[in-house]
Design a protein around this motif. Structure first.
Motif, PDB file in Angstrom:
ATOM      1  N   ARG A 170     -16.172   8.905 -10.450  1.00 38.81           N
ATOM      2  CA  ARG A 170     -16.978   7.802  -9.913  1.00 38.81           C
ATOM      3  C   ARG A 170     -16.358   6.462 -10.279  1.00 38.81           C
ATOM      4  O   ARG A 170     -16.331   5.529  -9.462  1.00 38.81           O
ATOM      5  N   GLU A 171     -15.874   6.322 -11.503  1.00 39.16           N
ATOM      6  CA  GLU A 171     -15.243   5.082 -11.931  1.00 39.16           C
ATOM      7  C   GLU A 171     -13.951   4.825 -11.173  1.00 39.16           C
ATOM      8  O   GLU A 171     -13.626   3.682 -10.837  1.00 39.16           O
ATOM      9  N   SER A 172     -13.206   5.886 -10.895  1.00 36.56           N
ATOM     10  CA  SER A 172     -11.957   5.745 -10.144  1.00 36.56           C
ATOM     11  C   SER A 172     -12.220   5.241  -8.727  1.00 36.56           C
ATOM     12  O   SER A 172     -11.522   4.344  -8.235  1.00 36.56           O
ATOM     13  N   TRP A 173     -13.226   5.819  -8.075  1.00 34.26           N
ATOM     14  CA  TRP A 173     -13.558   5.381  -6.722  1.00 34.26           C
ATOM     15  C   TRP A 173     -14.098   3.960  -6.718  1.00 34.26           C
ATOM     16  O   TRP A 173     -13.843   3.183  -5.781  1.00 34.26           O
ATOM     17  N   ALA A 174     -14.835   3.597  -7.758  1.00 32.36           N
ATOM     18  CA  ALA A 174     -15.359   2.230  -7.859  1.00 32.36           C
ATOM     19  C   ALA A 174     -14.219   1.228  -8.004  1.00 32.36           C
ATOM     20  O   ALA A 174     -14.223   0.158  -7.388  1.00 32.36           O
TER      21      ALA A 174
ATOM     22  N   ALA B  95      -3.065 -21.371  -4.460  1.00 37.94           N
ATOM     23  CA  ALA B  95      -3.473 -20.077  -3.903  1.00 37.94           C
ATOM     24  C   ALA B  95      -3.754 -19.063  -4.998  1.00 37.94           C
ATOM     25  O   ALA B  95      -4.762 -18.333  -4.944  1.00 37.94           O
ATOM     26  N   ILE B  96      -2.891 -19.003  -6.012  1.00 36.41           N
ATOM     27  CA  ILE B  96      -3.071 -17.984  -7.049  1.00 36.41           C
ATOM     28  C   ILE B  96      -4.197 -18.351  -8.001  1.00 36.41           C
ATOM     29  O   ILE B  96      -4.907 -17.473  -8.506  1.00 36.41           O
ATOM     30  N   SER B  97      -4.382 -19.653  -8.261  1.00 40.96           N
ATOM     31  CA  SER B  97      -5.514 -20.061  -9.106  1.00 40.96           C
ATOM     32  C   SER B  97      -6.829 -19.713  -8.430  1.00 40.96           C
ATOM     33  O   SER B  97      -7.715 -19.104  -9.039  1.00 40.96           O
ATOM     34  N   LEU B  98      -6.952 -20.112  -7.170  1.00 43.48           N
ATOM     35  CA  LEU B  98      -8.167 -19.760  -6.427  1.00 43.48           C
ATOM     36  C   LEU B  98      -8.267 -18.252  -6.242  1.00 43.48           C
ATOM     37  O   LEU B  98      -9.361 -17.672  -6.310  1.00 43.48           O
ATOM     38  N   GLY B  99      -7.104 -17.621  -6.003  1.00 38.95           N
ATOM     39  CA  GLY B  99      -7.087 -16.174  -5.829  1.00 38.95           C
ATOM     40  C   GLY B  99      -7.522 -15.446  -7.082  1.00 38.95           C
ATOM     41  O   GLY B  99      -8.244 -14.442  -7.013  1.00 38.95           O
ATOM     42  N   GLY B 100      -7.090 -15.945  -8.249  1.00 42.19           N
ATOM     43  CA  GLY B 100      -7.517 -15.326  -9.505  1.00 42.19           C
ATOM     44  C   GLY B 100      -9.017 -15.421  -9.689  1.00 42.19           C
ATOM     45  O   GLY B 100      -9.669 -14.472 -10.151  1.00 42.19           O
ATOM     46  N   PHE B 101      -9.562 -16.571  -9.316  1.00 44.57           N
ATOM     47  CA  PHE B 101     -11.012 -16.771  -9.416  1.00 44.57           C
ATOM     48  C   PHE B 101     -11.764 -15.822  -8.489  1.00 44.57           C
ATOM     49  O   PHE B 101     -12.693 -15.131  -8.887  1.00 44.57           O
ATOM     50  N   ILE B 102     -11.317 -15.775  -7.229  1.00 45.19           N
ATOM     51  CA  ILE B 102     -11.990 -14.941  -6.226  1.00 45.19           C
ATOM     52  C   ILE B 102     -11.767 -13.451  -6.503  1.00 45.19           C
ATOM     53  O   ILE B 102     -12.695 -12.647  -6.483  1.00 45.19           O
ATOM     54  N   PHE B 103     -10.497 -13.097  -6.795  1.00 50.18           N
ATOM     55  CA  PHE B 103     -10.144 -11.691  -6.939  1.00 50.18           C
ATOM     56  C   PHE B 103     -10.852 -11.039  -8.128  1.00 50.18           C
ATOM     57  O   PHE B 103     -11.550 -10.030  -7.981  1.00 50.18           O
ATOM     58  N   LEU B 104     -10.648 -11.594  -9.313  1.00 46.02           N
ATOM     59  CA  LEU B 104     -11.210 -10.961 -10.503  1.00 46.02           C
ATOM     60  C   LEU B 104     -12.740 -11.023 -10.508  1.00 46.02           C
ATOM     61  O   LEU B 104     -13.405 -10.071 -10.914  1.00 46.02           O
ATOM     62  N   GLY B 105     -13.293 -12.149 -10.030  1.00 47.51           N
ATOM     63  CA  GLY B 105     -14.742 -12.242  -9.965  1.00 47.51           C
ATOM     64  C   GLY B 105     -15.333 -11.242  -8.991  1.00 47.51           C
ATOM     65  O   GLY B 105     -16.316 -10.563  -9.299  1.00 47.51           O
ATOM     66  N   THR B 106     -14.712 -11.148  -7.806  1.00 48.26           N
ATOM     67  CA  THR B 106     -15.190 -10.200  -6.792  1.00 48.26           C
ATOM     68  C   THR B 106     -15.015  -8.764  -7.251  1.00 48.26           C
ATOM     69  O   THR B 106     -15.883  -7.914  -7.049  1.00 48.26           O
ATOM     70  N   TYR B 107     -13.866  -8.495  -7.882  1.00 47.04           N
ATOM     71  CA  TYR B 107     -13.599  -7.134  -8.358  1.00 47.04           C
ATOM     72  C   TYR B 107     -14.636  -6.683  -9.381  1.00 47.04           C
ATOM     73  O   TYR B 107     -15.215  -5.596  -9.263  1.00 47.04           O
ATOM     74  N   GLU B 108     -14.882  -7.515 -10.390  1.00 47.99           N
ATOM     75  CA  GLU B 108     -15.818  -7.122 -11.443  1.00 47.99           C
ATOM     76  C   GLU B 108     -17.238  -6.969 -10.894  1.00 47.99           C
ATOM     77  O   GLU B 108     -17.945  -6.028 -11.238  1.00 47.99           O
TER      78      GLU B 108
ATOM     79  N   GLN C 190     -19.277  -3.458 -10.720  1.00 50.05           N
ATOM     80  CA  GLN C 190     -20.568  -3.321 -11.388  1.00 50.05           C
ATOM     81  C   GLN C 190     -21.643  -2.807 -10.419  1.00 50.05           C
ATOM     82  O   GLN C 190     -22.486  -1.996 -10.773  1.00 50.05           O
ATOM     83  N   LEU C 191     -21.596  -3.329  -9.185  1.00 48.92           N
ATOM     84  CA  LEU C 191     -22.574  -2.902  -8.197  1.00 48.92           C
ATOM     85  C   LEU C 191     -22.407  -1.419  -7.836  1.00 48.92           C
ATOM     86  O   LEU C 191     -23.390  -0.691  -7.629  1.00 48.92           O
TER      87      LEU C 191
END
Length: 277
Positions: free
Chosen positions: A4-8, A257-270, A274-275
């Motif tokens: 389940r964690e792998s698929w998440a 791009a990478i600063s904004l991308g880091g914000f969007i990517f890691l925030g969205t991923y986590e 979690q969801l």
């Protein structure tokens, strides 16, 4: 790691990657055209700012998912029985292996995307067909080594799972700094991917590409599209200074791009992970 964690991790990484790549695509196009050998204007300027987006749209999800599923599984294996002192090393190794795997998907997509970005009059399908016809499959992996080297150097900023906002902010700052430091490698990667078949840069030698830029390409030749012969006639010291600056062509849109991308990517991923869990 449980199934389940792998698929998440797979789903969260893919969703985050697609969001970042599509939202920030115009900045990536500007950066590529600034780094292209023909100069920003001849590469298209601000015209066709979404040229090459189909390649990114197709490759983004599997690329991001491949990174995070590898990263999470390797990290989980290294954590087993390891001491707390080795935690940073475990993250670095996991991130590096994640990039090696992800680049198997990312590089072909990147090659087609960048060639389309500097040739806005050609479609993504035409670029792909032309590359396969003249260079074969290996043409799609032009610049693989330089891409892995570049990605490995800044992917080490990955950290442990924390609150999504903390993760996003840390990712933005770390990504921006790493983007500036690794810009010369990104310029070399762009030149290698855009090089004509049979040229010196087409061999994929990163050091040779960097050396060539240092010796022959000045700041004016990259940003203003002036005659490169004017640069070559400069005094050696002046040419070296211009060459040094040209190695950082496109650093501003890249950092943004990478600063904004880091914000969007890691925030969205986590948050997505979690969801799903």
């Amino acid at each position: 790691m449980e199934a389940r964690e792998s698929w998440a991790a797979l789903a969260a990484g893919g969703v985050a990657g697609v969001c970042v790549d599509l939202i920030l695509f115009p900045l990536d196009t500007v950066k590529t055209r600034l780094q292209s050998p023909q100069g920003f204007r001849k590469a298209g300027g601000f015209r066709g700012i979404y040229a090459g987006v189909p390649s990114t749209a197709i490759g983004s999800f599997p690329n991001a998912a491949a990174f995070f599923i590898t990263y999470e599984n390797v990290k989980s294996m290294l954590y087993h029985g390891s001491t707390p002192y080795l935690t940073p090393a475990a993250h670095m190794v996991a991130a590096s292996l994640g990039e090696v795997v992800a680049c198997l998907i990312r590089v072909p997509s990147e090659v087609v995307k960048q060639r389309a970005q500097v040739s806005p009059s050609s479609s993504t399908l035409q670029i792909l067909s032309r590359t396969l016809y003249h260079e074969g499959i290996q043409g799609l992996y032009r610049g693989y080594k330089s891409t892995v080297l570049r990605e490995d150097l800044w992917s080490w900023k990955q950290g442990h799972v924390v609150d999504s906002w903390q993760s996003a902010v840390c990712g933005a700052f770390a990504g921006g700094f790493a983007a500036a430091v690794t810009t010369p490698l990104d310029v070399a990667k762009t030149r290698i991917m855009l090089a004509k078949a049979g040229s010196s840069n087409a061999s994929g030698n990163v050091l040779a590409a960097l050396g060539g830029i240092w010796r022959t390409q000045g700041l004016s030749g990259k940003f203003l599209n002036t005659d490169s012969r004017k640069t070559s006639s400069c005094a050696p010291r002046q040419r070296s200074e211009l060459g040094c600056l040209s190695l950082f062509a496109g650093v501003v849109p890249r950092m943004a791009a990478i600063s904004l991308g880091g914000f969007i990517f890691l925030g969205t991923y986590e948050k997505t992970r979690q969801l799903l869990l």
